[in-house]
Design an enzyme around this catalytic site. Structure first.
Site, PDB file in Angstrom:
ATOM      1  N   ASP A  71      17.429 -20.784 -10.774  1.00 20.10           N
ATOM      2  CA  ASP A  71      16.172 -21.059 -11.462  1.00 20.10           C
ATOM      3  C   ASP A  71      16.557 -21.343 -12.910  1.00 20.10           C
ATOM      4  O   ASP A  71      16.811 -20.425 -13.684  1.00 20.10           O
ATOM      5  CB  ASP A  71      15.229 -19.858 -11.377  1.00 20.10           C
ATOM      6  N   GLU A 120      15.749 -25.575  -8.515  1.00 18.82           N
ATOM      7  CA  GLU A 120      14.369 -26.032  -8.605  1.00 18.82           C
ATOM      8  C   GLU A 120      14.311 -27.331  -9.413  1.00 18.82           C
ATOM      9  O   GLU A 120      14.953 -27.453 -10.448  1.00 18.82           O
ATOM     10  CB  GLU A 120      13.523 -24.960  -9.292  1.00 18.82           C
ATOM     11  N   ASP A 172      12.374 -14.414 -12.752  1.00 21.13           N
ATOM     12  CA  ASP A 172      13.429 -15.427 -12.827  1.00 21.13           C
ATOM     13  C   ASP A 172      14.450 -15.211 -11.702  1.00 21.13           C
ATOM     14  O   ASP A 172      14.918 -16.158 -11.077  1.00 21.13           O
ATOM     15  CB  ASP A 172      14.123 -15.391 -14.189  1.00 21.13           C
TER      16      ASP A 172
END
Length: 186
Positions: free
Chosen positions: A10, A70, A142
């Protein structure tokens, strides 16, 4: 049955989440999940170097077979999006430098893979991952976001996203709610 290790990232400019899972067939386990706090006193280029070196260290330590990350989403602040894009690019470059294949997933696809709904909240995603991986304490979002990215890639690779139907609810949010009625606040 071949074992595969997946690194989920992430990306972030001040905090980067990472999650590492190991899968052998339908057996999947959490290897490690945490965050990298990037020193906010450093300039942007030094932060990017820290990100590159950290991901390189993760790759050298855990030898992932693939990395999932992502994709960027549209935001209102152009400068923030530029910085996030750079962080994502550096993370991808670190994996590609080590000849690790990289796969990108949209936030809605990740949420749908984990909870069965593409508009789930971070809390719902984290709770579902806690259930799936039997995690005692929910860490930062996160870290759980990164774990969700790795898990999404696992599901994509094993084609279970496409084969799951709403009637089976094997890893769906509805199934979680059914099994955890005492944890639901109305």
């Amino acid at each position: 049955m071949q074992q595969q290790t997946i690194l989920g990232i992430d990306p972030g400019t001040n905090i980067m989440g990472y999650g590492i899972i190991c899968a052998k067939g339908t057996t999947i386990s959490l290897v490690k999940m945490d965050i990298l706090k990037i020193n906010t006193k450093k300039n942007q280029l030094e932060k990017l170097l820290d990100t590159f070196n950290f991901i390189s260290d993760l790759v050298n330590t855990y030898h992932p077979d693939s990395m999932a990350i992502e994709t960027q989403f549209l935001g209102k602040n152009v400068q923030s999006m530029l910085k996030l894009g750079r962080a994502q690019g550096v993370a991808i470059a670190a994996a590609l430098h080590a000849q690790i294949p990289v796969f990108e997933y949209a936030p809605t696809k990740i949420k749908a893979a984990v909870t069965g709904r593409n508009n789930s909240s971070k809390e719902q995603v984290a709770a579902m991952l806690q259930y799936i991986f039997q995690i005692e304490a929910i860490p930062t979002f996160d870290a759980t976001d990164a774990l969700a990215i790795a898990y999404c890639h696992y599901l994509q690779q094993t084609n279970t996203i496409n084969s799951q139907s709403k009637t089976t609810k094997s890893n769906s949010w509805e199934r979680f709610v059914e099994n955890n009625k005492d944890r639901i606040i109305k």
